[in-house]
Write an enzyme that holds these catalytic residues in place. Sequence first.
Site, mmCIF file in Angstrom:
data_model
loop_
_atom_site.group_PDB
_atom_site.id
_atom_site.type_symbol
_atom_site.label_atom_id
_atom_site.label_comp_id
_atom_site.label_asym_id
_atom_site.label_seq_id
_atom_site.Cartn_x
_atom_site.Cartn_y
_atom_site.Cartn_z
ATOM 1 N N CYS A 188 -13.177 -14.649 -14.873
ATOM 2 C CA CYS A 188 -11.870 -14.451 -14.250
ATOM 3 C C CYS A 188 -11.965 -14.916 -12.804
ATOM 4 O O CYS A 188 -12.955 -14.649 -12.132
ATOM 5 C CB CYS A 188 -11.507 -12.969 -14.323
ATOM 6 S SG CYS A 188 -10.125 -12.524 -13.261
ATOM 7 N N TYR B 100 -1.739 10.765 1.811
ATOM 8 C CA TYR B 100 -2.093 9.972 0.630
ATOM 9 C C TYR B 100 -3.411 9.255 0.948
ATOM 10 O O TYR B 100 -3.526 8.040 0.821
ATOM 11 C CB TYR B 100 -1.006 8.949 0.295
ATOM 12 C CG TYR B 100 0.405 9.502 0.238
ATOM 13 C CD1 TYR B 100 0.905 10.016 -0.956
ATOM 14 C CD2 TYR B 100 1.237 9.500 1.364
ATOM 15 C CE1 TYR B 100 2.206 10.512 -1.021
ATOM 16 C CE2 TYR B 100 2.526 9.998 1.304
ATOM 17 C CZ TYR B 100 3.008 10.503 0.105
ATOM 18 O OH TYR B 100 4.297 10.989 0.053
ATOM 19 N N CYS C 43 2.071 -0.810 -0.679
ATOM 20 C CA CYS C 43 1.758 -1.909 -1.600
ATOM 21 C C CYS C 43 3.013 -2.317 -2.359
ATOM 22 O O CYS C 43 2.937 -3.093 -3.299
ATOM 23 C CB CYS C 43 0.667 -1.474 -2.563
ATOM 24 S SG CYS C 43 1.125 -0.055 -3.542
#
Length: 409
Positions: free
Chosen positions: A113, A266, A362
């Site tokens: 990959c 977070y 994100c």
Amino acid sequence: MNDERRQSDKKTYKRKIVHDTPKENTPGNCIYAAKCGGCQYQGIPYEKQLKKKQKCVKELLGNTVNVEPILGMKDPFHYRNKVNAAFDRLRNGKIISGVYREGTHEVIDIIECQIEDERADAIIQDIKGLLLSFKIKTYDEDTGYGLLRHVMVRTGHVTGEVMVVLVLASPILPSKNNFVKALRKLHPEISTIVLNVNDRKTSMVLGKRNITLYGKGYIEDVLCGLTFRISPASFYQINSVQTEILYSKAIEFAGLTGKERVIDAYCGIGTIGMAAAKQAKEVIGVELNRDAVRDAITNAKRNQMKHITFYNRDAGEFMEELAGGNEKIDVVFMDPPRSGSTKEFMDSVAALKPKRVVYVSCNPETLARDVKYLGKKGYCVEKCQPVDMFPFTDDVEVAVMLSHKIQRV
Ligand code: SAH
């Protein structure tokens, strides 16, 4: 890709596979791309990918702030420090491993990959051979028969440590000592091997129980000059090179002087808070995942940081309590999952009124939504820096800095 965040909530904006299948696996033109669906930007020159991401962030946030030019990678290949491979066996007995074809549970056999760590891919390929010699069956999701479900490999970018996690449907791996010996002989670079038991009918890769077969059961890596412990299940940014760039920007945005009381919400295993702690008076981290908090506490000790505390709590509830207790907070870092933050969290931020909020995201869509909400509470976006953490995919990470209108000079 950023899969922990991905598993919890699906993307809301449109995904489009743009490539035709090339005949040869050349850099930027992956033969698996169309089937795999993980890299939406395969076949697109890297510079153009960056332009597309810049445009996306500009469209979503450009009306509120000047968007800085996106920070891309010098070498955008093989950046993933965590690789998950699903295993299956074809009718002819051939063992295959790779990702699921998009939207299915059909395994696509991937030999190499272009965005995964090359050491990880080599280990996974050799495990295929070992399964045959040790007569270990791959797990069949439909019948529940067989043993090996997945292999996860995590690598330390700076330390070079390598963790192999064998995800099995049962805690018993026949000839386990010989299997471990054979794997280590082929790959002496492996630092630890963990057996993870996943005996449930679930699409989650990892089960709850880990049994260390070799080494210490976790790896360590160095990020922003600090050492972090990474367990099989803990969240760790998958692109170490770009993470350092992103965190440096976020910390620069926070404008710390050494006197501030800082929240890292977070916080995962505490990376942002700990990187910022050198320039703060006190840091408080909050995170829902118990394993990640355990790692965060170990990380703080490992780096001899006494002025950082971690809480295993829901960030919204925790902030509400702080706001209720009239605590003084100067800066809030927040790095929520793809779904973004909650009103409860942001209302509490507004009540606590920190000078600055540094929001690392994100998902520019939920970021734009939350920035708008914080805007109503008196916070203006002052800086916006996109960073390309996931080349060849359409994901983009953004750090923004907001400051309170009244407190701005
Ligand atoms: N800041 C970290 C992790 C960011 S990923 C880093 O850069 O590595 C987002 C994190 O939010 C995950 O670790 C996830 O477990 C955590 N999370 C998700 N929902 C949460 C909630 N309601 N309260 C606290 N943490 C949460």
